[in-house]
Design an enzyme around this catalytic site. Structure first.
Site, PDB file in Angstrom:
ATOM      1  N   GLU A 172     -13.012   0.129  12.288  1.00  0.00           N
ATOM      2  CA  GLU A 172     -13.999  -0.317  11.293  1.00  0.00           C
ATOM      3  C   GLU A 172     -15.145  -1.086  11.959  1.00  0.00           C
ATOM      4  O   GLU A 172     -14.911  -1.980  12.788  1.00  0.00           O
ATOM      5  CB  GLU A 172     -13.315  -1.210  10.241  1.00  0.00           C
ATOM      6  CG  GLU A 172     -14.300  -1.705   9.185  1.00  0.00           C
ATOM      7  CD  GLU A 172     -13.644  -2.350   7.969  1.00  0.00           C
ATOM      8  OE1 GLU A 172     -12.395  -2.340   7.869  1.00  0.00           O
ATOM      9  OE2 GLU A 172     -14.395  -2.871   7.126  1.00  0.00           O
TER      10      GLU A 172
ATOM     11  N   ASP B  95      -1.602  -0.814   2.796  1.00  0.00           N
ATOM     12  CA  ASP B  95      -1.933  -1.957   3.651  1.00  0.00           C
ATOM     13  C   ASP B  95      -0.867  -3.038   3.570  1.00  0.00           C
ATOM     14  O   ASP B  95      -0.397  -3.381   2.487  1.00  0.00           O
ATOM     15  CB  ASP B  95      -3.258  -2.584   3.188  1.00  0.00           C
ATOM     16  CG  ASP B  95      -4.423  -2.221   4.086  1.00  0.00           C
ATOM     17  OD1 ASP B  95      -4.204  -1.815   5.249  1.00  0.00           O
ATOM     18  OD2 ASP B  95      -5.567  -2.347   3.610  1.00  0.00           O
TER      19      ASP B  95
ATOM     20  N   GLU C 276      -3.493  -4.731  10.394  1.00  0.00           N
ATOM     21  CA  GLU C 276      -4.708  -5.049  11.145  1.00  0.00           C
ATOM     22  C   GLU C 276      -4.369  -5.740  12.455  1.00  0.00           C
ATOM     23  O   GLU C 276      -3.483  -6.608  12.486  1.00  0.00           O
ATOM     24  CB  GLU C 276      -5.615  -5.966  10.303  1.00  0.00           C
ATOM     25  CG  GLU C 276      -6.184  -5.272   9.079  1.00  0.00           C
ATOM     26  CD  GLU C 276      -7.176  -6.142   8.312  1.00  0.00           C
ATOM     27  OE1 GLU C 276      -7.565  -7.222   8.808  1.00  0.00           O
ATOM     28  OE2 GLU C 276      -7.553  -5.726   7.200  1.00  0.00           O
TER      29      GLU C 276
ATOM     30  N   ASP D 193      -5.946  -3.229   1.041  1.00  0.00           N
ATOM     31  CA  ASP D 193      -5.974  -4.584   0.467  1.00  0.00           C
ATOM     32  C   ASP D 193      -7.389  -4.958   0.018  1.00  0.00           C
ATOM     33  O   ASP D 193      -7.596  -6.023  -0.569  1.00  0.00           O
ATOM     34  CB  ASP D 193      -5.372  -5.625   1.422  1.00  0.00           C
ATOM     35  CG  ASP D 193      -6.134  -5.749   2.725  1.00  0.00           C
ATOM     36  OD1 ASP D 193      -7.081  -4.959   2.959  1.00  0.00           O
ATOM     37  OD2 ASP D 193      -5.788  -6.633   3.530  1.00  0.00           O
ATOM     38  N   SER D 194      -8.351  -4.055   0.243  1.00  0.00           N
ATOM     39  CA  SER D 194      -9.682  -4.237  -0.358  1.00  0.00           C
ATOM     40  C   SER D 194      -9.561  -4.306  -1.874  1.00  0.00           C
ATOM     41  O   SER D 194     -10.507  -4.715  -2.544  1.00  0.00           O
ATOM     42  CB  SER D 194     -10.616  -3.091   0.056  1.00  0.00           C
ATOM     43  OG  SER D 194     -10.037  -1.836  -0.247  1.00  0.00           O
TER      44      SER D 194
ATOM     45  N   LYS E  79      -0.180   0.265   6.926  1.00  0.00           N
ATOM     46  CA  LYS E  79      -1.269  -0.049   7.865  1.00  0.00           C
ATOM     47  C   LYS E  79      -1.282  -1.556   8.100  1.00  0.00           C
ATOM     48  O   LYS E  79      -1.075  -2.324   7.155  1.00  0.00           O
ATOM     49  CB  LYS E  79      -2.617   0.405   7.297  1.00  0.00           C
ATOM     50  CG  LYS E  79      -3.817  -0.023   8.155  1.00  0.00           C
ATOM     51  CD  LYS E  79      -5.076   0.721   7.796  1.00  0.00           C
ATOM     52  CE  LYS E  79      -5.863   0.152   6.651  1.00  0.00           C
ATOM     53  NZ  LYS E  79      -6.306  -1.243   6.822  1.00  0.00           N
TER      54      LYS E  79
HETATM   55  O1  KIV Z   1      -8.488  -2.260   2.653  1.00  0.00           O
HETATM   56  C1  KIV Z   1      -9.173  -1.251   2.854  1.00  0.00           C
HETATM   57  O2  KIV Z   1      -9.751  -0.655   1.932  1.00  0.00           O
HETATM   58  C2  KIV Z   1      -9.316  -0.789   4.229  1.00  0.00           C
HETATM   59  C3  KIV Z   1     -10.364   0.236   4.505  1.00  0.00           C
HETATM   60  C4  KIV Z   1     -11.695  -0.428   4.569  1.00  0.00           C
HETATM   61  C5  KIV Z   1     -10.087   1.030   5.706  1.00  0.00           C
HETATM   62  O3  KIV Z   1      -8.646  -1.262   5.089  1.00  0.00           O
END
Ligand code: KIV
Length: 271
Positions: free
Chosen positions: A188, A89, A121, A50-51, A119
């Site tokens: 992280e 994510d 968090e 989600d970055s 994934k």
């Molecule tokens: O969203 C993302 O790119 C991430 C990485 C920093 C692991 O979660």
């Protein structure tokens, strides 16, 4: 780095095999078909993170990212790859309300993209959700330590694991989601002694994937644009393996100069 020859797409279970064999797990983020295609031969998994909200859309945090945005970019990454496991994510607001909400979001991701895992968090407080998903056929990667979706409660992007309770809390987070069935955990922004304690703990059977969390993890991940030198600012844990920003700027400047001077297009580019 040697290129691994593999005919079928890797699955979540293959990361466990890498860990058991003591082989480092290689991962990068990607949001586009063409860049994902370049990574495919070299990465065990590609994270559609989600970055993308910050990297692709210039958002100030990952909070505004939607499930639809994640699905669209994950479809692109799947189209561009054939070998690496693709992990997607779960964006903020798509899984926290209940285990059922998490399952419905994860099911959409797997059905609509063809990705192999999601994934999410959070540590111990999401152990029940991780168990609910894995028991229903959704491979889950956890993410602990600096969790950008919690920026408002963490008070900023801060390194985690400091203070008298730092190690205990993070070790408990890792143990809880590992026991709940997470096949891997992104760690992280965690200070080295704590990252080491988690990565070497016999209670944490999930593969540990570090980003700013020491070399003791079973694998490493970076945001592609950061390691290519495309991002304007990068955290301390990023090593720039390329300097694409300078290359792009030089190419664009040359293009503009040549068009202005009438040197492009030439005969070779003309029908
Ligand atoms: O969203 C993302 O790119 C991430 C990485 C920093 C692991 O979660």
């Amino acid at each position: 780095m040697s290129q691994v020859v593999q005919s079928r797409r890797l699955r979540a279970v293959d990361l466990a095999k890498r860990k058991a064999a003591g082989e480092k797990i290689i991962a990068l983020t990607a949001y586009h078909a063409h860049t994902a295609g370049i990574l495919d031969a070299y990465c065990d998994f590609i994270l559609v993170g989600d970055s993308l909200g910050m990297v692709m859309h210039g958002m100030e945090s990952t909070l505004p990212v939607t499930l639809e945005m994640m699905i669209l970019q994950a479809q692109a990454v799947i189209r561009g790859t054939s070998r690496a496991l693709v992990v997607v994510d779960m964006p903020f607001g798509s899984y926290e309300a209940s285990r059922e909400q998490a399952f419905m979001s994860a099911a959409r991701i797997l059905k609509e993209t063809g990705a192999g895992a999601v994934k999410l968090e959070g540590g111990a407080r999401f152990a029940e959700t991780v168990a609910f998903l894995t028991q229903r056929g959704v491979p889950v990667m956890g993410h602990i330590g600096l969790t950008p979706q919690s920026i408002n409660t963490m008070g900023g992007f801060r390194v985690q694991g400091k203070g008298p309770d730092g190690e205990r809390i993070l070790l408990e987070d890792a143990r809880a989601i590992s026991e709940a069935g997470a096949f891997a955990i992104v760690m992280e922004g965690i200070v080295e002694p704590v990252a080491r304690a988690i990565a070497t703990s016999p209670q944490v059977t999930a593969a540990t994937i570090g980003i700013g969390a020491s070399s003791f993890c079973d694998g490493q991940i970076l945001v592609l644009e950061d390691m290519l030198g495309l991002s304007e600012r990068t955290p301390k844990f990023v090593k720039q393996f390329g300097s694409l920003r300078a290359h792009i700027e030089a190419a664009v400047k040359t293009y503009a100069d040549e068009v202005r001077a009438g040197r492009f297009p030439e005969d070779a580019h003309t029908y």
